[in-house]
Design an enzyme around this catalytic site. Structure first.
Site, PDB file in Angstrom:
ATOM      1  N   GLY A 208       0.839  -1.186   0.000  1.00 40.65           N
ATOM      2  CA  GLY A 208       0.000   0.000   0.000  1.00 40.65           C
ATOM      3  C   GLY A 208       0.876   1.238   0.000  1.00 40.65           C
ATOM      4  O   GLY A 208       2.036   1.195   0.413  1.00 40.65           O
ATOM      5  N   GLY A 210       0.614   5.885   0.014  1.00 38.69           N
ATOM      6  CA  GLY A 210      -0.188   7.089   0.034  1.00 38.69           C
ATOM      7  C   GLY A 210       0.534   8.195   0.769  1.00 38.69           C
ATOM      8  O   GLY A 210       1.167   7.969   1.794  1.00 38.69           O
ATOM      9  N   GLY A 211       0.429   9.421   0.230  1.00 37.38           N
ATOM     10  CA  GLY A 211       1.087  10.543   0.884  1.00 37.38           C
ATOM     11  C   GLY A 211       2.586  10.330   0.946  1.00 37.38           C
ATOM     12  O   GLY A 211       3.243  10.091  -0.051  1.00 37.38           O
ATOM     13  N   MET A 212       3.125  10.371   2.157  1.00 41.19           N
ATOM     14  CA  MET A 212       4.560  10.217   2.346  1.00 41.19           C
ATOM     15  C   MET A 212       4.960   8.766   2.588  1.00 41.19           C
ATOM     16  O   MET A 212       6.142   8.449   2.601  1.00 41.19           O
ATOM     17  CB  MET A 212       5.019  11.056   3.547  1.00 41.19           C
ATOM     18  CG  MET A 212       4.786  12.546   3.402  1.00 41.19           C
ATOM     19  SD  MET A 212       5.857  13.294   2.178  1.00 41.19           S
ATOM     20  CE  MET A 212       7.455  13.103   2.939  1.00 41.19           C
ATOM     21  N   LYS A 230       6.269  -0.551   7.248  1.00 37.18           N
ATOM     22  CA  LYS A 230       5.653   0.744   6.999  1.00 37.18           C
ATOM     23  C   LYS A 230       6.758   1.781   7.028  1.00 37.18           C
ATOM     24  O   LYS A 230       7.480   1.909   8.020  1.00 37.18           O
ATOM     25  CB  LYS A 230       4.591   1.043   8.059  1.00 37.18           C
ATOM     26  CG  LYS A 230       3.851   2.351   7.823  1.00 37.18           C
ATOM     27  CD  LYS A 230       2.697   2.521   8.799  1.00 37.18           C
ATOM     28  CE  LYS A 230       1.541   1.611   8.457  1.00 37.18           C
ATOM     29  NZ  LYS A 230       0.328   1.930   9.242  1.00 37.18           N
ATOM     30  N   ASP A 324      -9.467   5.183  16.429  1.00 39.93           N
ATOM     31  CA  ASP A 324      -9.785   5.120  15.002  1.00 39.93           C
ATOM     32  C   ASP A 324     -10.268   3.724  14.629  1.00 39.93           C
ATOM     33  O   ASP A 324      -9.865   3.160  13.612  1.00 39.93           O
ATOM     34  CB  ASP A 324      -8.559   5.502  14.173  1.00 39.93           C
ATOM     35  CG  ASP A 324      -8.926   5.934  12.752  1.00 39.93           C
ATOM     36  OD1 ASP A 324     -10.113   6.247  12.516  1.00 39.93           O
ATOM     37  OD2 ASP A 324      -8.032   5.961  11.889  1.00 39.93           O
TER      38      ASP A 324
END
Length: 468
Positions: A208, A210-212, A230, A324
């Site tokens: 995956g 996304g972004g940074m 990650k 979250d």
């Protein structure tokens, strides 16, 4: 001898961070001598051993001078469960059973035991006096695991399958001693760690991005264990909020050990890239599963929610709240076994608020499961916010729709703050009364009207599932 693989992770002591694989065919001898040697003057030469007895891993003290402890209790012989912490001398070692669907652990209602010096969190009323009954999720029949690495097609990108340079027959092997993978220039540009070794893991695929950040599937170059890495791209360019989230996820995930929480193995920085090494989980998140299946039966959904509540109870025992909980952050594996992930927004009630962290561009998706008090002032939320979010998630799993589904952010905000949540039975036929009542209590506007601890919720979910 057939059995699940396991591993020992040194959490405290001079050799903190060391990971030792445990196999059912071999006894692990721990001490100043043996095949798991630790430099610790407080250990006996042959201090303890771990063996597989055909059904479980068993820890045996080998007549040590200072004793062997499991979860704070001195033992002579102890059947080990995933998440147990073993203390020998000045070392604390985490025992975990590697994720294998043939040996899925039972969902856990109560939090895992903690060391004697861990203080309790006095911020909420205690759960009922009667202890919850242990959950007895059925153990699945053994199934064959897919552990063989995919073959690389010459001239084809291992990531996207587009044309890529063929390394040729004379190319040196990769860090795992296998034929090197090919990657196209586009993938290398987007994902510069492909084919490189980070934190002793060869980054093989992108899971995956996304972004940074980019999440890679990696394989440990010594142990062959798969992990998810990650990463944040270059630290100089990274958003400080993203860095805080990554570090927070590493801190929370590294401290909370529970079979229904994605484990964190390591964190650090290498060549300008910050990383967190996490347990690799084969499966999909519940949001993806909902898009495919539309909805789940009440029994399946309650089983999943019960496991999440047990995970939240373990986190709360150490002072953490997730903040979250939603289908995207719950990973689904075979036999409806689930794991909670992404503690990047977690808060520790002992340490206080560490700074507000939000996810740009994902507010609406998060708001679908967010309680009124967290929308108004996130700093004031506590474990009862997670209880609301889990209730909203369970509602969606059974009904196939969110509790409130306004298409605008303002409309959704007003609904969450002012509208009474509908009874699940009013939108989905055949919902039993106990499940209806659990959800009504979870989705109350005022935190004091909800369940006060995740353990209390897990207890009622277990009773409801047993009656289905």
């Amino acid at each position: 001898m057939d059995g699940p693989n396991a591993e020992l992770v040194v959490e405290e002591g001079a050799e903190k961070g060391r990971v030792v694989p445990v196999r059912p065919t071999k006894t692990v001898e721990i001490g100043r001598e043996g095949n798991f040697r630790l430099e610790d003057a407080a250990l006996s030469r042959r201090h303890a051993r771990i063996r597989f007895d055909g059904d479980s891993y068993v820890l045996e003290d080998a007549g040590s001078s200072w004793g062997t402890y499991v979860n704070g209790t001195r033992v002579k012989t102890q059947v080990l469960s995933s998440g147990d912490r073993i203390r020998l001398g000045s070392h604390t070692i985490l025992f975990t059973i590697e994720e294998d669907d043939s040996f899925i652990p039972s969902a856990t209602v109560a939090a895992l035991p903690v060391d004697d010096d861990e203080e309790e969190i006095p911020s909420a009323p205690a759960a009922p006096e009667a202890p919850p009954e242990p959950t007895t999720a059925p153990r699945p029949e053994p199934e064959e695991q897919e552990e063989v690495d995919e073959d690389s097609v010459p001239g084809e990108c291992f990531q996207c399958a587009k044309p890529a340079p063929d390394p040729g027959a004379g190319a040196p092997p990769d860090a795992l001693g296998r034929p090197p993978r090919s990657y196209c220039s586009s993938c290398i540009q987007q994902y510069p760690l492909l084919g490189r070794v980070v934190a002793n893991h060869l980054c093989q695929r992108v899971l995956g991005a996304g972004g940074m950040g980019v999440v890679y599937r990696g394989t440990h170059v010594v142990m062959g264990r798969r992990s998810a890495l990650k990463t944040l791209r270059m630290l100089d360019d990274a958003d400080p909020t993203m860095v805080k989230r990554l570090l927070r996820e590493a801190t929370a995930g590294g401290r909370i050990h529970h079979p229904n929480i994605v484990a964190v193995h390591d964190t650090g920085e290498q060549d300008g890239v910050a990383y967190v090494v996490m347990e690799y989980v084969r499966g999909e998140n519940l949001s993806e599963a909902l898009r495919r299946e539309k909805k789940f039966s009440v029994k399946r959904a309650v089983l999943m929610a019960e496991q999440v509540a047990g995970a939240l109870a373990a986190a709360f025992k150490l002072g953490y709240i997730h903040r979250d909980i939603k289908p995207e952050n719950i990973l689904l594996m075979r036999k409806d076994f689930v794991k909670v992930t992404d503690f990047g927004l977690a808060k520790n009630l002992k340490d206080g608020e560490l700074g507000g962290l939000t996810r740009t561009g994902q507010v609406l998706g998060t708001m679908l499961y967010m309680p009124p008090e967290q929308i108004v002032a996130a700093k004031g939320s506590d474990q009862r916010a997670d209880i609301y979010s889990l209730g909203a998630t369970l509602f969606h799993l059974v009904s196939g729709r969110p509790v409130f589904d306004s298409k605008s952010a303002i409309g959704l905000l007003m609904d969450i703050r002012t509208k009474v949540a509908p009874a699940l039975s009013s939108v989905e036929a055949g919902v039993p009364g106990p499940v209806d009542r659990i959800l009504q209590r979870c989705l109350q506007k005022k935190p004091e009207d909800r369940y006060q601890t995740p353990e209390e919720l897990a207890h009622d979910l277990h009773l409801a599932r047993a009656s289905l």
